[in-house]
Design a protein around this motif. Structure first.
Motif, PDB file in Angstrom:
ATOM      1  N   UNK A 150       0.831  -1.207   0.000  1.00 36.99           N
ATOM      2  CA  UNK A 150       0.000   0.000   0.000  1.00 36.99           C
ATOM      3  C   UNK A 150       0.868   1.261   0.000  1.00 36.99           C
ATOM      4  N   UNK A 151       1.938   1.242   0.753  1.00 39.31           N
ATOM      5  CA  UNK A 151       2.840   2.393   0.779  1.00 39.31           C
ATOM      6  C   UNK A 151       3.483   2.610  -0.586  1.00 39.31           C
ATOM      7  N   UNK A 152       3.839   1.519  -1.270  1.00 34.71           N
ATOM      8  CA  UNK A 152       4.409   1.634  -2.611  1.00 34.71           C
ATOM      9  C   UNK A 152       3.373   2.184  -3.589  1.00 34.71           C
ATOM     10  N   UNK A 153       2.124   1.750  -3.461  1.00 34.72           N
ATOM     11  CA  UNK A 153       1.053   2.284  -4.309  1.00 34.72           C
ATOM     12  C   UNK A 153       0.902   3.786  -4.107  1.00 34.72           C
ATOM     13  N   UNK A 154       0.801   4.186  -2.833  1.00 41.66           N
ATOM     14  CA  UNK A 154       0.613   5.604  -2.526  1.00 41.66           C
ATOM     15  C   UNK A 154       1.774   6.430  -3.056  1.00 41.66           C
ATOM     16  N   UNK A 155       2.983   5.916  -2.915  1.00 42.25           N
ATOM     17  CA  UNK A 155       4.155   6.641  -3.411  1.00 42.25           C
ATOM     18  C   UNK A 155       4.122   6.763  -4.930  1.00 42.25           C
ATOM     19  N   UNK A 156       3.477   5.792  -5.592  1.00 40.41           N
ATOM     20  CA  UNK A 156       3.389   5.812  -7.051  1.00 40.41           C
ATOM     21  C   UNK A 156       2.217   6.635  -7.560  1.00 40.41           C
ATOM     22  N   UNK A 182     -15.773   1.512  12.663  1.00 40.07           N
ATOM     23  CA  UNK A 182     -15.684   1.077  11.275  1.00 40.07           C
ATOM     24  C   UNK A 182     -15.331   2.223  10.317  1.00 40.07           C
ATOM     25  N   UNK A 183     -15.782   3.434  10.642  1.00 38.06           N
ATOM     26  CA  UNK A 183     -15.608   4.553   9.709  1.00 38.06           C
ATOM     27  C   UNK A 183     -14.450   5.462  10.087  1.00 38.06           C
ATOM     28  N   UNK A 184     -14.263   5.707  11.375  1.00 39.57           N
ATOM     29  CA  UNK A 184     -13.298   6.718  11.801  1.00 39.57           C
ATOM     30  C   UNK A 184     -12.053   6.115  12.451  1.00 39.57           C
ATOM     31  N   UNK A 185     -12.228   5.346  13.533  1.00 33.42           N
ATOM     32  CA  UNK A 185     -11.070   4.844  14.276  1.00 33.42           C
ATOM     33  C   UNK A 185     -10.173   3.977  13.398  1.00 33.42           C
ATOM     34  N   UNK A 186     -10.771   3.081  12.626  1.00 35.93           N
ATOM     35  CA  UNK A 186      -9.966   2.214  11.760  1.00 35.93           C
ATOM     36  C   UNK A 186      -9.315   3.011  10.629  1.00 35.93           C
ATOM     37  N   UNK A 187      -9.973   4.063  10.152  1.00 33.40           N
ATOM     38  CA  UNK A 187      -9.357   4.963   9.159  1.00 33.40           C
ATOM     39  C   UNK A 187      -8.100   5.594   9.740  1.00 33.40           C
ATOM     40  N   UNK A 188      -8.209   6.054  10.988  1.00 32.00           N
ATOM     41  CA  UNK A 188      -7.067   6.721  11.619  1.00 32.00           C
ATOM     42  C   UNK A 188      -5.892   5.753  11.822  1.00 32.00           C
ATOM     43  N   UNK A 189      -6.190   4.514  12.213  1.00 35.28           N
ATOM     44  CA  UNK A 189      -5.129   3.512  12.375  1.00 35.28           C
ATOM     45  C   UNK A 189      -4.454   3.200  11.047  1.00 35.28           C
ATOM     46  N   UNK A 190      -5.261   3.008  10.024  1.00 39.42           N
ATOM     47  CA  UNK A 190      -4.718   2.703   8.696  1.00 39.42           C
ATOM     48  C   UNK A 190      -3.898   3.869   8.170  1.00 39.42           C
ATOM     49  N   UNK A 191      -4.393   5.064   8.362  1.00 43.32           N
ATOM     50  CA  UNK A 191      -3.704   6.259   7.893  1.00 43.32           C
ATOM     51  C   UNK A 191      -2.353   6.431   8.587  1.00 43.32           C
ATOM     52  N   UNK A 192      -2.317   6.170   9.894  1.00 42.94           N
ATOM     53  CA  UNK A 192      -1.060   6.287  10.639  1.00 42.94           C
ATOM     54  C   UNK A 192      -0.041   5.257  10.151  1.00 42.94           C
ATOM     55  N   UNK A 194      -0.005   3.830   7.232  1.00 47.34           N
ATOM     56  CA  UNK A 194       0.310   4.100   5.827  1.00 47.34           C
ATOM     57  C   UNK A 194       1.281   5.258   5.665  1.00 47.34           C
ATOM     58  N   UNK A 195       1.067   6.297   6.458  1.00 54.33           N
ATOM     59  CA  UNK A 195       1.903   7.483   6.325  1.00 54.33           C
ATOM     60  C   UNK A 195       1.432   8.441   5.254  1.00 54.33           C
ATOM     61  N   UNK A 196       0.198   8.246   4.755  1.00 54.95           N
ATOM     62  CA  UNK A 196      -0.407   9.122   3.752  1.00 54.95           C
ATOM     63  C   UNK A 196      -1.830   9.441   4.190  1.00 54.95           C
ATOM     64  N   UNK A 197      -2.351  10.599   3.839  1.00 51.41           N
ATOM     65  CA  UNK A 197      -3.730  10.930   4.218  1.00 51.41           C
ATOM     66  C   UNK A 197      -4.737  10.052   3.488  1.00 51.41           C
ATOM     67  N   UNK A 198      -5.828   9.708   4.168  1.00 45.89           N
ATOM     68  CA  UNK A 198      -6.927   8.941   3.573  1.00 45.89           C
ATOM     69  C   UNK A 198      -8.129   9.860   3.474  1.00 45.89           C
ATOM     70  N   UNK A 199      -8.568  10.135   2.257  1.00 47.17           N
ATOM     71  CA  UNK A 199      -9.575  11.176   2.023  1.00 47.17           C
ATOM     72  C   UNK A 199     -10.954  10.636   1.643  1.00 47.17           C
ATOM     73  N   UNK A 200     -11.034   9.364   1.233  1.00 51.85           N
ATOM     74  CA  UNK A 200     -12.284   8.844   0.683  1.00 51.85           C
ATOM     75  C   UNK A 200     -12.703   7.552   1.365  1.00 51.85           C
ATOM     76  N   UNK A 201     -14.018   7.331   1.430  1.00 53.67           N
ATOM     77  CA  UNK A 201     -14.593   6.155   2.088  1.00 53.67           C
ATOM     78  C   UNK A 201     -15.528   5.431   1.125  1.00 53.67           C
ATOM     79  N   UNK A 202     -15.421   4.091   1.079  1.00 46.90           N
ATOM     80  CA  UNK A 202     -16.305   3.269   0.250  1.00 46.90           C
ATOM     81  C   UNK A 202     -17.153   2.361   1.133  1.00 46.90           C
ATOM     82  N   UNK A 203     -18.458   2.361   0.911  1.00 43.06           N
ATOM     83  CA  UNK A 203     -19.349   1.478   1.644  1.00 43.06           C
ATOM     84  C   UNK A 203     -19.178   0.037   1.162  1.00 43.06           C
TER      85      UNK A 203
END
Length: 289
Positions: A150-156, A182-192, A194-203
């Protein structure tokens, strides 16, 4: 799609194509060319389930879309819906869940060809390195993406989005604490991680009955720039730029052509504005109250 169903769709598509082309030209001249978002899950050649697309089908679909449409980012689609409009139909590529196999063919192609993509990741499989629960139920143990992938994807240049922690049916989640997790706390963990901002959510699942006003409200209040569903539908000038509609894709190029050339029947798809039906961003706060 095989046999008589394929034949009927072919007849319908060819018979309505002249009308579609005329209407599409007219809409484009008014700056209302549709901005479409397609949804893939897993690109592999094992045909393991209904949400796996073969590599050859994926390549054919990308080549056809390249010949007919402009590839744009989600942010650009939002800008156009909010007032800029577009004289050319556009497509954005998205993936849901986060399968490691996508790094073998599909994602390298998109990066190499500089085709914008948003990759929505379910946090728990990635953070814990465990298979998806819905795959285990079907007897599959598909590897999820690793954080390094995921980090390689984001960097690309691939946009990493969030797809909940555990992939539940959000239409059935009523507990406020679970909804936040499901929407916020897990986003924050994943974002931390990953090291990149997460701006979008998919149901997950993304059909009408799998959505909820409470989930839309929380996603908006949590600072997401947009959420995406998956029940089909087109995005055009003046539509809601927070809730973006997506079109699921399978192996069939004909079915994709039928969707993306604007099927007259699918223009009647019910659009759900879960934060009040207000299309103008300035009125979002009032609609949420």
């Amino acid at each position: 799609m095989f046999g008589w169903k394929h034949s009927l769709l072919q007849v319908y598509y060819q018979a309505t194509l002249p009308y579609r082309r005329r209407r599409n030209r007219q809409e484009a001249s008014l700056g209302r060319a549709p901005q479409m978002i397609v949804l893939y899950h897993r690109i592999a050649d094992d045909r393991a389930n209904l949400w796996t697309t073969t590599t050859s089908a994926f390549l054919r679909q990308i080549e056809w879309m390249r010949s007919e449409f402009e590839f744009v980012t989600l942010a650009e689609i939002q800008r156009r819906l909010r007032g800029r409009g577009s004289e050319r139909p556009a497509v954005h590529i998205t993936f849901d869940d986060g399968y490691a196999v996508n790094c073998e063919q599909a994602l390298p192609l998109l990066v190499r060809e500089q085709i914008p993509c948003t990759y929505f990741v379910t946090a728990e499989p990635v953070l814990k390195g465990v298979p998806f629960t819905h795959d285990l139920v079907m007897g599959h143990r598909f590897a999820p993406n690793t954080m390094e992938q995921l980090q390689a994807m984001a960097a690309a240049g691939i946009e990493i989005g969030h797809h909940t922690r555990s992939h539940p049916d959000m239409g059935r989640v009523s507990d406020a604490a679970q909804l936040f997790d499901e929407i916020v706390a897990s986003r924050d963990e994943l974002q931390q991680a990953l090291g990149y901002p997460i701006r979008y959510f998919a149901f997950p699942f993304g059909q009408h009955h799998r959505l909820s006003p409470a989930a839309f409200r929380l996603a908006y209040e949590a600072g997401y720039e947009a959420v995406v569903s998956a029940y089909g539908g087109y995005n055009v000038l003046g539509d809601d730029a927070f809730h973006l509609q997506r079109i699921p894709v399978d192996d069939s190029l004909l079915r994709l052509k039928n969707w993306l050339t604007v099927d007259p029947r699918k223009q009647r798809t019910t659009r759900r504005f879960y934060y009040g039906g207000v299309q103008r961003p300035g009125h979002v706060e009032a609609a949420l109250s």
